[in-house]
Design a protein around this motif. Structure first.
Motif, mmCIF file in Angstrom:
data_model
loop_
_atom_site.group_PDB
_atom_site.id
_atom_site.type_symbol
_atom_site.label_atom_id
_atom_site.label_comp_id
_atom_site.label_asym_id
_atom_site.label_seq_id
_atom_site.Cartn_x
_atom_site.Cartn_y
_atom_site.Cartn_z
ATOM 1 N N LEU A 67 50.437 3.778 -50.111
ATOM 2 C CA LEU A 67 50.701 5.013 -49.308
ATOM 3 C C LEU A 67 49.314 6.406 -49.678
ATOM 4 O O LEU A 67 48.889 6.912 -49.067
ATOM 5 C CB LEU A 67 52.211 5.705 -49.282
ATOM 6 N N PRO A 77 47.565 5.764 -41.040
ATOM 7 C CA PRO A 77 48.992 5.661 -41.060
ATOM 8 C C PRO A 77 49.573 4.573 -41.664
ATOM 9 O O PRO A 77 49.280 3.504 -41.313
ATOM 10 C CB PRO A 77 49.263 6.271 -39.849
ATOM 11 N N LEU A 79 53.094 2.636 -41.913
ATOM 12 C CA LEU A 79 54.511 2.737 -41.691
ATOM 13 C C LEU A 79 55.358 1.599 -42.049
ATOM 14 O O LEU A 79 54.820 0.385 -41.743
ATOM 15 C CB LEU A 79 54.617 2.966 -39.824
ATOM 16 N N CYS A 81 58.637 -0.626 -41.606
ATOM 17 C CA CYS A 81 59.667 -1.249 -40.674
ATOM 18 C C CYS A 81 60.471 -1.924 -40.982
ATOM 19 O O CYS A 81 60.355 -2.984 -41.794
ATOM 20 C CB CYS A 81 58.622 -1.622 -39.355
ATOM 21 N N SER A 92 64.428 4.815 -50.027
ATOM 22 C CA SER A 92 64.860 6.176 -49.889
ATOM 23 C C SER A 92 65.138 6.916 -51.039
ATOM 24 O O SER A 92 64.849 8.094 -51.294
ATOM 25 C CB SER A 92 66.102 6.396 -49.052
ATOM 26 N N ARG A 97 59.470 10.225 -49.284
ATOM 27 C CA ARG A 97 58.342 10.386 -48.673
ATOM 28 C C ARG A 97 57.811 9.227 -47.510
ATOM 29 O O ARG A 97 57.092 9.379 -46.880
ATOM 30 C CB ARG A 97 57.182 10.982 -49.464
ATOM 31 N N LEU A 98 58.187 7.927 -47.852
ATOM 32 C CA LEU A 98 58.036 6.824 -47.180
ATOM 33 C C LEU A 98 58.465 6.831 -45.804
ATOM 34 O O LEU A 98 59.612 6.983 -45.318
ATOM 35 C CB LEU A 98 58.529 5.568 -47.726
ATOM 36 N N PRO A 99 57.459 6.666 -44.948
ATOM 37 C CA PRO A 99 57.933 6.654 -43.454
ATOM 38 C C PRO A 99 58.470 5.386 -42.903
ATOM 39 O O PRO A 99 57.772 4.422 -42.824
ATOM 40 C CB PRO A 99 56.445 6.889 -42.812
ATOM 41 N N TYR A 101 60.981 3.097 -40.362
ATOM 42 C CA TYR A 101 61.245 3.221 -38.978
ATOM 43 C C TYR A 101 62.261 1.894 -38.938
ATOM 44 O O TYR A 101 62.304 0.778 -39.517
ATOM 45 C CB TYR A 101 60.213 2.683 -37.936
ATOM 46 N N ALA A 107 58.228 1.906 -34.731
ATOM 47 C CA ALA A 107 57.014 2.302 -35.112
ATOM 48 C C ALA A 107 55.756 2.540 -34.138
ATOM 49 O O ALA A 107 54.959 3.402 -34.102
ATOM 50 C CB ALA A 107 56.530 1.603 -36.552
ATOM 51 N N HIS A 110 56.213 5.391 -31.851
ATOM 52 C CA HIS A 110 55.881 6.642 -32.731
ATOM 53 C C HIS A 110 54.412 6.751 -32.528
ATOM 54 O O HIS A 110 53.847 7.822 -32.177
ATOM 55 C CB HIS A 110 56.493 6.703 -34.051
ATOM 56 N N GLU A 114 51.101 9.664 -30.671
ATOM 57 C CA GLU A 114 50.132 10.346 -31.526
ATOM 58 C C GLU A 114 48.886 10.188 -31.504
ATOM 59 O O GLU A 114 48.538 8.958 -30.916
ATOM 60 C CB GLU A 114 50.524 10.029 -32.955
#
Length: 241
Positions: A67, A77, A79, A81, A92, A97-99, A101, A107, A110, A114
């Motif tokens: 990342l 990006p 992501l 999943c 977590s 900060r890890l995105p 989904y 994902a 999302h 964008e």
């Protein structure tokens, strides 16, 4: 590595599907595989964790490394999943900060919301002397098209050194790619040699090959290299200001 990583293409995105138990011994190979995905400069990299579990939680630091690299270059990006409940909890705890989904589809939804189209110019070059001049012309054209007159000189110098390095050392075909991000002009040269460039910090100027990486070190906001399938990518970022 014990954990399996299967990479597939989804439009302009790459999906890396991980399967098996993640251990510390998997970390170097996993990082290299995901960094190779970034070297392809997809619009987004989705890491499918649905078939992965964690045997040794410290190995999750691989994802933080990837990342961080993506944020530096190429701005892709990343992501993560469909983690299993225990994996989500560990991620977590390790780095909020890890995105994350719940599914790959979430994902992708999302990403659909964008704006992600990145203006870019690519050119394949032969490992011959004339390629440095052609690369400078391509760079000047890109800066003019994107209204970046103040970056013509530094970008042209960086491109010249990157292309010359391939001609002098890698001796392979190469691909020059310039892409325009919100804050940076990104420059990348991909060649067919797996050998990394020698760090300018490890050389005295009088024994470095020409100005080479020393010059790039002075001009670029950041620069580095990544392994790629069949070679490597050497990249540099210039601030648009």
């Amino acid at each position: 590595m014990a954990i399996q990583c299967a990479v597939s293409v989804d439009g302009a995105n790459l999906v890396a599907s991980l399967a098996g138990g993640l251990r510390l011994t998997d970390r170097p190979a996993l990082q290299e595989q995901l960094l190779k995905c970034l070297a392809d400069q997809p619009e987004a990299l989705l890491v499918d964790l649905s078939a992965m579990w964690v045997d040794q939680p410290p190995a999750l630091s691989s994802f933080t490394v990837v990342l961080r690299q993506a944020a530096q270059w190429p701005g892709t990006p990343v992501l993560f999943c469909a983690p299993r409940p225990r994996t989500r909890e560990l991620l977590s705890t390790a780095d909020g900060r890890l995105p994350l989904y719940p599914t790959v589809e979430a994902a992708l939804a999302h990403l659909d919301g964008e704006p992600r189209t990145v203006p870019s110019i690519s050119e394949d070059l032969l490992p011959v002397t004339g390629s440095t001049r052609h690369a400078r012309d391509v760079t000047t054209e890109a800066c003019a098209r994107w209204e970046l007159p103040g970056l013509v000189a530094p970008a042209s110098l960086i491109v010249t050194e990157l292309v010359a390095n391939v001609i002098d050392h890698a001796h392979t075909m190469m691909t020059l790619r310039l892409s325009l991000r919100q804050r940076y002009l990104n420059i990348a040269v991909r060649d067919g040699s797996p050998h990394p460039p020698v760090s300018a910090a490890g050389l005295r100027p009088e024994i470095a090959s020409g100005r080479g990486l020393l010059l790039i070190d002075e001009l670029a906001y950041r620069w580095g290299h990544l392994p790629s399938n069949g070679g490597k990518v050497v990249w540099a970022a210039l601030r648009r200001t």
